[in-house]
Design a protein around this motif. Structure first.
Motif, PDB file in Angstrom:
ATOM      1  N   LEU A   1      52.325  26.321  -6.352  1.00  0.00           N
ATOM      2  CA  LEU A   1      52.946  26.547  -6.684  1.00  0.00           C
ATOM      3  C   LEU A   1      52.725  27.695  -7.111  1.00  0.00           C
ATOM      4  CD1 LEU A   1      54.112  25.770 -10.023  1.00  0.00           C
ATOM      5  CD2 LEU A   1      51.769  25.503 -10.943  1.00  0.00           C
ATOM      6  N   PHE A   2      51.436  28.968  -6.734  1.00  0.00           N
ATOM      7  CA  PHE A   2      51.566  29.479  -6.812  1.00  0.00           C
ATOM      8  C   PHE A   2      52.238  30.920  -5.594  1.00  0.00           C
ATOM      9  CE2 PHE A   2      47.995  28.788 -10.181  1.00  0.00           C
ATOM     10  CZ  PHE A   2      48.401  29.893 -11.402  1.00  0.00           C
ATOM     11  N   ILE A   3      52.510  30.347  -4.548  1.00  0.00           N
ATOM     12  CA  ILE A   3      53.266  30.246  -3.519  1.00  0.00           C
ATOM     13  C   ILE A   3      54.378  30.812  -3.636  1.00  0.00           C
ATOM     14  CG2 ILE A   3      53.570  30.494  -1.174  1.00  0.00           C
ATOM     15  CD1 ILE A   3      51.052  29.224  -0.361  1.00  0.00           C
ATOM     16  N   LEU A   4      54.564  29.224  -4.543  1.00  0.00           N
ATOM     17  CA  LEU A   4      56.451  29.605  -4.697  1.00  0.00           C
ATOM     18  C   LEU A   4      56.566  31.027  -5.938  1.00  0.00           C
ATOM     19  CD1 LEU A   4      57.110  25.802  -4.754  1.00  0.00           C
ATOM     20  CD2 LEU A   4      58.082  27.662  -3.477  1.00  0.00           C
ATOM     21  N   ILE A   5      55.741  31.412  -6.649  1.00  0.00           N
ATOM     22  CA  ILE A   5      56.019  32.230  -7.781  1.00  0.00           C
ATOM     23  C   ILE A   5      55.853  33.190  -7.109  1.00  0.00           C
ATOM     24  CG2 ILE A   5      55.175  33.057  -9.959  1.00  0.00           C
ATOM     25  CD1 ILE A   5      53.756  29.723 -10.506  1.00  0.00           C
ATOM     26  N   GLY A   6      55.013  33.548  -6.139  1.00  0.00           N
ATOM     27  CA  GLY A   6      54.827  34.374  -5.422  1.00  0.00           C
ATOM     28  C   GLY A   6      55.660  34.642  -4.451  1.00  0.00           C
ATOM     29  N   MET A   7      56.108  34.160  -3.646  1.00  0.00           N
ATOM     30  CA  MET A   7      57.486  34.299  -3.305  1.00  0.00           C
ATOM     31  C   MET A   7      59.059  34.247  -4.067  1.00  0.00           C
ATOM     32  SD  MET A   7      57.742  31.050  -0.850  1.00  0.00           S
ATOM     33  CE  MET A   7      59.247  30.790  -0.516  1.00  0.00           C
ATOM     34  N   VAL A   8      58.816  33.371  -5.174  1.00  0.00           N
ATOM     35  CA  VAL A   8      60.466  33.949  -5.561  1.00  0.00           C
ATOM     36  C   VAL A   8      60.569  35.361  -5.928  1.00  0.00           C
ATOM     37  CG1 VAL A   8      61.434  31.904  -5.958  1.00  0.00           C
ATOM     38  CG2 VAL A   8      59.424  32.364  -7.286  1.00  0.00           C
ATOM     39  N   THR A   9      58.878  35.716  -7.129  1.00  0.00           N
ATOM     40  CA  THR A   9      59.306  37.077  -7.850  1.00  0.00           C
ATOM     41  C   THR A   9      59.080  38.092  -6.931  1.00  0.00           C
ATOM     42  OG1 THR A   9      57.384  35.771  -8.828  1.00  0.00           O
ATOM     43  CG2 THR A   9      57.602  37.924  -9.504  1.00  0.00           C
ATOM     44  N   GLY A  10      58.103  37.917  -5.827  1.00  0.00           N
ATOM     45  CA  GLY A  10      58.069  39.398  -4.697  1.00  0.00           C
ATOM     46  C   GLY A  10      60.000  39.262  -3.928  1.00  0.00           C
ATOM     47  N   ALA A  11      60.469  38.207  -3.619  1.00  0.00           N
ATOM     48  CA  ALA A  11      61.674  38.603  -3.184  1.00  0.00           C
ATOM     49  C   ALA A  11      62.379  38.993  -3.965  1.00  0.00           C
ATOM     50  CB  ALA A  11      62.576  37.155  -2.528  1.00  0.00           C
ATOM     51  N   THR A  12      63.214  38.760  -5.462  1.00  0.00           N
ATOM     52  CA  THR A  12      64.104  38.714  -6.581  1.00  0.00           C
ATOM     53  C   THR A  12      64.167  40.094  -7.229  1.00  0.00           C
ATOM     54  OG1 THR A  12      63.794  35.986  -6.284  1.00  0.00           O
ATOM     55  CG2 THR A  12      65.218  37.057  -7.519  1.00  0.00           C
TER      56      THR A  12
END
Lengths: 160, 276
Positions: A134-145
């Motif tokens: 979950l935290f990887i996904l949150i970090g991924m989408v936040t960082g990329a968007t």
């Protein structure tokens, strides 16, 4: 380590090209997706490597995703494509697939194992893998968007 | 009526439109923008891009547009600057599938209109051409996606044997997906079936003792089905404040992920394989 680093970049590039193909991009997008994914994923590899920064996978993924997002936005006017066309496929190799698999596995095994000890063990696997995923996904989408929204002027004029 | 010139980027609706008995220029623009928005949303664009592209074209044609973006419909009202005339259309998005090629073409079209480089009729012709863009060759997608998933397996620490098994499992599952979608099967059934097929084949690494990382092979074999783009789009819509679309896209992705997981679970049970 150099071989591992180059292998990581190469396989990330191949993965990005393949995942891009599923979403029907313009042909010239493949090159940009491969380049951005290779830089992003190999940067994450370096950040997680004990001999370099030794960062946790969540922090490393967030930082690498930010880099991927920035590269996609900066390169989109060169490619004459919306930033998302390069960004999304380049990001997919960082999806925490194995963590998701283990989370699901933990959940299923919780249901199948009756004793309290076994249940606790599998529930631990479910929770620890699930939270990491979950935290990887949150970090991924936040960082990329974030770069798309911070650099709107570039992001939305790329096809001009 | 006059057609806009090359440098005329503040053309009014009437100036952009051909004379056609019985057809209001504003009505034609409304229909065009409505179709345009539905196609852009259907091809997987984010809500913020959709709003910007449509607003930019409406500005160029000298009209006002207000739009509600719903998960599967576009509700759009176009009015003249003095509000004396307005048209409202609701258009269904249809199921075209994600296509960044169409997304790119439509985004470029909006700038050509905004910069006054093309007339309304030319924009309509271009729109028809762009929406007729064929998808990528299924055989090429099959090859590239199978290689991608095998590479994904390697990134998770899988060995060469696991990569080979994942390549075969992905190719078989994705081929089945293409066949079933070609026959208009329900997307959720497609995801369950394909995950089942890929999981059964992915379990082959453990069954035949191929390589040292059979668990990575079976775990990776279904990952080509993960709906990554709907997840990413949903987050982008969330940041842009389009909560209904964001929630809808998120829920759609979650449902597909659940179907994928059910197929994977059934595959592992069939092969009598534990998950750890």
């Amino acid at each position: 380590m150099l071989i591992e680093y180059l292998q990581d970049a190469l396989f990330a590039a191949v993965a990005a090209i393949g995942f891009a193909a599923i979403s029907n991009p313009p042909r010239r997008a493949y090159l940009f997706c491969a380049l951005i994914a290779a830089i992003g994923h190999s940067t994450r590899f370096l950040m997680m490597h004990q001999q370099v920064f030794g960062l946790h996978i969540v922090l490393a993924t967030t930082a690498a995703s930010l880099l991927v997002g920035l590269l996609a936005v900066v390169l989109s006017p060169v490619a004459k494509m919306p930033a998302e066309t390069c960004l999304f496929p380049s990001l997919l190799p960082m999806i925490p697939g194995i963590y998701a698999y283990k989370t699901f596995g933990g959940l299923v095994m919780c249901m199948y194992r009756g004793s309290e000890g076994e249940f606790s063990h599998y529930f631990y696997l479910f929770a620890s893998n699930g939270l990491t995923c979950l935290f990887i996904l949150i970090g991924m989408v936040t960082g990329a968007t974030i770069p798309i929204f911070m650099l709107k002027r570039i992001s939305f004029q790329a096809t001009r | 009526m006059n057609m806009p010139t090359e440098t005329d980027n503040t053309a009014t609706v009437a100036a952009c439109m051909p004379d056609r008995a019985g057809d209001s220029p504003l009505r034609e623009v409304s229909l065009f923008l409505s179709d345009y928005a539905a196609w852009l949303l259907g091809s997987g664009a984010t809500c913020i891009r959709l709003e910007r592209n449509v607003d930019r074209m409406a500005d160029a044609w000298g009209c006002k547009v207000v739009m509600t973006i719903l998960p599967r419909h576009i509700h759009l009202t176009v009015s003249s600057p003095d509000q004396s005339e307005s048209y409202t259309y609701i258009t269904a998005t249809g199921c075209y599938g994600i296509s960044f090629d169409i997304n790119t073409g439509l985004s470029r079209l909006s700038w050509e209109v905004a910069d006054g480089r093309i007339s309304f009729n030319e924009a309509r012709r271009r729109f028809a051409d762009i929406t007729a863009t064929p998808p990528e060759s299924p055989a090429l997608v099959l090859l590239l996606a199978s290689l991608a998933n095998a590479s994904f397996c390697r990134l998770f620490g899988g060995d060469w044997a696991a990569m080979a098994v994942v390549f075969i499992a992905t190719a078989a599952g994705l081929y089945m997906k293409q066949l079933m979608l070609g026959r208009k099967a329900d997307l959720r059934v497609v995801f369950m079936t394909c995950a089942f097929v890929s999981a059964v084949l992915g379990a082959g690494a453990g069954l035949f003792g191929l390589g040292d990382t059979p668990e990575i092979a079976v775990g990776t074999s279904v990952l080509y089905l993960v709906p990554g783009i709907p997840f990413l789009n949903s987050f982008s819509d969330l940041l842009a404040g389009h909560y209904i679309c964001s929630f809808s896209r998120f829920l759609h992705a979650v449902i597909l992920t659940c179907c994928l997981s059910a197929g994977l679970c059934a595959g592992l049970l069939t092969m009598n394989l534990g998950m750890f």
